[in-house]
Design a protein around this motif. Structure first.
Motif, PDB file in Angstrom:
ATOM      1  N   ARG A   1     113.290 -44.425 -38.582  1.00 51.49           N
ATOM      2  CA  ARG A   1     114.365 -43.741 -39.293  1.00 51.49           C
ATOM      3  C   ARG A   1     115.743 -44.187 -38.842  1.00 51.49           C
ATOM      4  NH1 ARG A   1     111.610 -42.511 -43.336  1.00 51.49           N
ATOM      5  NH2 ARG A   1     109.949 -41.052 -42.995  1.00 51.49           N
ATOM      6  N   GLY A   2     115.822 -45.133 -37.926  1.00 48.89           N
ATOM      7  CA  GLY A   2     117.121 -45.569 -37.437  1.00 48.89           C
ATOM      8  C   GLY A   2     117.134 -47.048 -37.149  1.00 48.89           C
ATOM      9  N   ARG A   3     118.324 -47.544 -36.815  1.00 54.45           N
ATOM     10  CA  ARG A   3     118.497 -48.971 -36.548  1.00 54.45           C
ATOM     11  C   ARG A   3     117.856 -49.386 -35.235  1.00 54.45           C
ATOM     12  NH1 ARG A   3     123.441 -46.940 -38.153  1.00 54.45           N
ATOM     13  NH2 ARG A   3     124.065 -46.805 -35.986  1.00 54.45           N
ATOM     14  N   ASP A   4     117.969 -48.521 -34.224  1.00 53.88           N
ATOM     15  CA  ASP A   4     117.439 -48.848 -32.905  1.00 53.88           C
ATOM     16  C   ASP A   4     117.021 -47.551 -32.209  1.00 53.88           C
ATOM     17  OD1 ASP A   4     119.852 -47.667 -32.148  1.00 53.88           O
ATOM     18  OD2 ASP A   4     120.849 -49.596 -31.865  1.00 53.88           O
ATOM     19  N   HIS A   5     116.539 -47.676 -30.982  1.00 53.15           N
ATOM     20  CA  HIS A   5     116.037 -46.504 -30.255  1.00 53.15           C
ATOM     21  C   HIS A   5     117.122 -45.464 -30.002  1.00 53.15           C
ATOM     22  CE1 HIS A   5     112.095 -48.167 -29.703  1.00 53.15           C
ATOM     23  NE2 HIS A   5     112.607 -49.297 -29.220  1.00 53.15           N
ATOM     24  N   GLU A   6     118.334 -45.930 -29.728  1.00 47.02           N
ATOM     25  CA  GLU A   6     119.427 -44.991 -29.462  1.00 47.02           C
ATOM     26  C   GLU A   6     119.762 -44.175 -30.714  1.00 47.02           C
ATOM     27  OE1 GLU A   6     119.693 -48.291 -28.595  1.00 47.02           O
ATOM     28  OE2 GLU A   6     119.292 -47.973 -26.466  1.00 47.02           O
ATOM     29  N   HIS A   7     119.755 -44.826 -31.867  1.00 43.10           N
ATOM     30  CA  HIS A   7     120.047 -44.130 -33.117  1.00 43.10           C
ATOM     31  C   HIS A   7     118.964 -43.106 -33.430  1.00 43.10           C
ATOM     32  CE1 HIS A   7     120.604 -43.968 -37.630  1.00 43.10           C
ATOM     33  NE2 HIS A   7     121.776 -43.596 -37.161  1.00 43.10           N
ATOM     34  N   VAL A   8     117.721 -43.483 -33.234  1.00 40.81           N
ATOM     35  CA  VAL A   8     116.608 -42.564 -33.482  1.00 40.81           C
ATOM     36  C   VAL A   8     116.679 -41.371 -32.528  1.00 40.81           C
ATOM     37  CG1 VAL A   8     114.091 -42.329 -33.435  1.00 40.81           C
ATOM     38  CG2 VAL A   8     115.135 -44.375 -34.427  1.00 40.81           C
ATOM     39  N   ALA A   9     117.034 -41.622 -31.266  1.00 42.10           N
ATOM     40  CA  ALA A   9     117.167 -40.534 -30.293  1.00 42.10           C
ATOM     41  C   ALA A   9     118.311 -39.596 -30.690  1.00 42.10           C
ATOM     42  CB  ALA A   9     117.408 -41.097 -28.894  1.00 42.10           C
ATOM     43  N   ALA A  10     119.416 -40.150 -31.186  1.00 44.97           N
ATOM     44  CA  ALA A  10     120.538 -39.316 -31.621  1.00 44.97           C
ATOM     45  C   ALA A  10     120.150 -38.470 -32.826  1.00 44.97           C
ATOM     46  CB  ALA A  10     121.747 -40.187 -31.946  1.00 44.97           C
ATOM     47  N   LEU A  11     119.425 -39.050 -33.771  1.00 49.16           N
ATOM     48  CA  LEU A  11     118.957 -38.287 -34.927  1.00 49.16           C
ATOM     49  C   LEU A  11     118.030 -37.150 -34.503  1.00 49.16           C
ATOM     50  CD1 LEU A  11     118.211 -41.115 -37.513  1.00 49.16           C
ATOM     51  CD2 LEU A  11     119.983 -39.377 -37.674  1.00 49.16           C
ATOM     52  N   SER A  12     117.151 -37.447 -33.565  1.00 46.35           N
ATOM     53  CA  SER A  12     116.229 -36.429 -33.076  1.00 46.35           C
ATOM     54  C   SER A  12     116.979 -35.295 -32.380  1.00 46.35           C
ATOM     55  CB  SER A  12     115.229 -37.061 -32.114  1.00 46.35           C
ATOM     56  OG  SER A  12     114.375 -36.082 -31.576  1.00 46.35           O
ATOM     57  N   ALA A  13     117.943 -35.647 -31.554  1.00 48.90           N
ATOM     58  CA  ALA A  13     118.730 -34.627 -30.849  1.00 48.90           C
ATOM     59  C   ALA A  13     119.506 -33.769 -31.840  1.00 48.90           C
ATOM     60  CB  ALA A  13     119.686 -35.298 -29.862  1.00 48.90           C
ATOM     61  N   PHE A  14     120.069 -34.383 -32.867  1.00 45.65           N
ATOM     62  CA  PHE A  14     120.819 -33.647 -33.881  1.00 45.65           C
ATOM     63  C   PHE A  14     119.905 -32.662 -34.611  1.00 45.65           C
ATOM     64  CE2 PHE A  14     122.326 -33.345 -38.296  1.00 45.65           C
ATOM     65  CZ  PHE A  14     123.541 -32.729 -38.075  1.00 45.65           C
ATOM     66  N   ALA A  15     118.741 -33.132 -35.029  1.00 45.60           N
ATOM     67  CA  ALA A  15     117.805 -32.271 -35.761  1.00 45.60           C
ATOM     68  C   ALA A  15     117.301 -31.121 -34.881  1.00 45.60           C
ATOM     69  CB  ALA A  15     116.631 -33.095 -36.276  1.00 45.60           C
ATOM     70  N   GLN A  16     116.981 -31.424 -33.635  1.00 45.03           N
ATOM     71  CA  GLN A  16     116.480 -30.376 -32.748  1.00 45.03           C
ATOM     72  C   GLN A  16     117.562 -29.362 -32.416  1.00 45.03           C
ATOM     73  OE1 GLN A  16     114.387 -31.945 -29.354  1.00 45.03           O
ATOM     74  NE2 GLN A  16     113.181 -33.328 -30.631  1.00 45.03           N
ATOM     75  N   THR A  17     118.792 -29.820 -32.230  1.00 50.43           N
ATOM     76  CA  THR A  17     119.892 -28.891 -31.949  1.00 50.43           C
ATOM     77  C   THR A  17     120.090 -27.942 -33.117  1.00 50.43           C
ATOM     78  OG1 THR A  17     120.980 -30.492 -30.512  1.00 50.43           O
ATOM     79  CG2 THR A  17     122.350 -28.716 -31.405  1.00 50.43           C
ATOM     80  N   GLY A  18     120.101 -28.480 -34.331  1.00 49.72           N
ATOM     81  CA  GLY A  18     120.244 -27.632 -35.514  1.00 49.72           C
ATOM     82  C   GLY A  18     119.115 -26.631 -35.636  1.00 49.72           C
ATOM     83  N   GLY A  19     117.902 -27.084 -35.388  1.00 48.00           N
ATOM     84  CA  GLY A  19     116.753 -26.193 -35.468  1.00 48.00           C
ATOM     85  C   GLY A  19     116.809 -25.080 -34.440  1.00 48.00           C
ATOM     86  N   TYR A  20     117.184 -25.426 -33.213  1.00 54.15           N
ATOM     87  CA  TYR A  20     117.262 -24.400 -32.174  1.00 54.15           C
ATOM     88  C   TYR A  20     118.392 -23.408 -32.445  1.00 54.15           C
ATOM     89  CZ  TYR A  20     113.681 -26.397 -29.181  1.00 54.15           C
ATOM     90  OH  TYR A  20     112.493 -26.824 -28.682  1.00 54.15           O
ATOM     91  N   LEU A  21     119.507 -23.885 -32.985  1.00 55.18           N
ATOM     92  CA  LEU A  21     120.605 -22.965 -33.320  1.00 55.18           C
ATOM     93  C   LEU A  21     120.181 -21.981 -34.408  1.00 55.18           C
ATOM     94  CD1 LEU A  21     123.734 -25.300 -33.249  1.00 55.18           C
ATOM     95  CD2 LEU A  21     123.196 -23.422 -31.690  1.00 55.18           C
ATOM     96  N   LEU A  22     119.488 -22.486 -35.419  1.00 56.56           N
ATOM     97  CA  LEU A  22     118.984 -21.589 -36.464  1.00 56.56           C
ATOM     98  C   LEU A  22     117.959 -20.609 -35.903  1.00 56.56           C
ATOM     99  CD1 LEU A  22     118.589 -23.971 -39.521  1.00 56.56           C
ATOM    100  CD2 LEU A  22     120.186 -22.081 -39.266  1.00 56.56           C
TER     101      LEU A  22
END
Length: 68
Positions: free
Chosen positions: A3-24
């Protein structure tokens, strides 16, 4: 499929999604309690939950598609 260009991008996407989920997940019960207390019934909190699920459904369907 990646889902991303490289491992760092995929990790950032994962962190963003998990943060949103935990906030909800953290604010949902409090918001439902406030709505229940204000209205004295469960209809409004359940309608609010249903309303919150609709954008989530659209976002998850779009995120699950392979890039073209």
């Amino acid at each position: 499929m990646k889902r991303g260009r490289d491992h760092e991008h995929v990790a950032a996407l994962s962190a963003f999604a998990q943060t949103g989920g935990y906030l909800l997940a953290a604010t949902g019960p409090v918001a439902a309690s406030v709505l229940h207390t204000a209205t004295g019934a469960w209809t409004v909190p359940l309608l609010a939950l249903t309303g919150a699920l609709a954008p989530s459904l659209v976002a998850s369907l779009r995120a699950g598609h392979d890039k073209r």
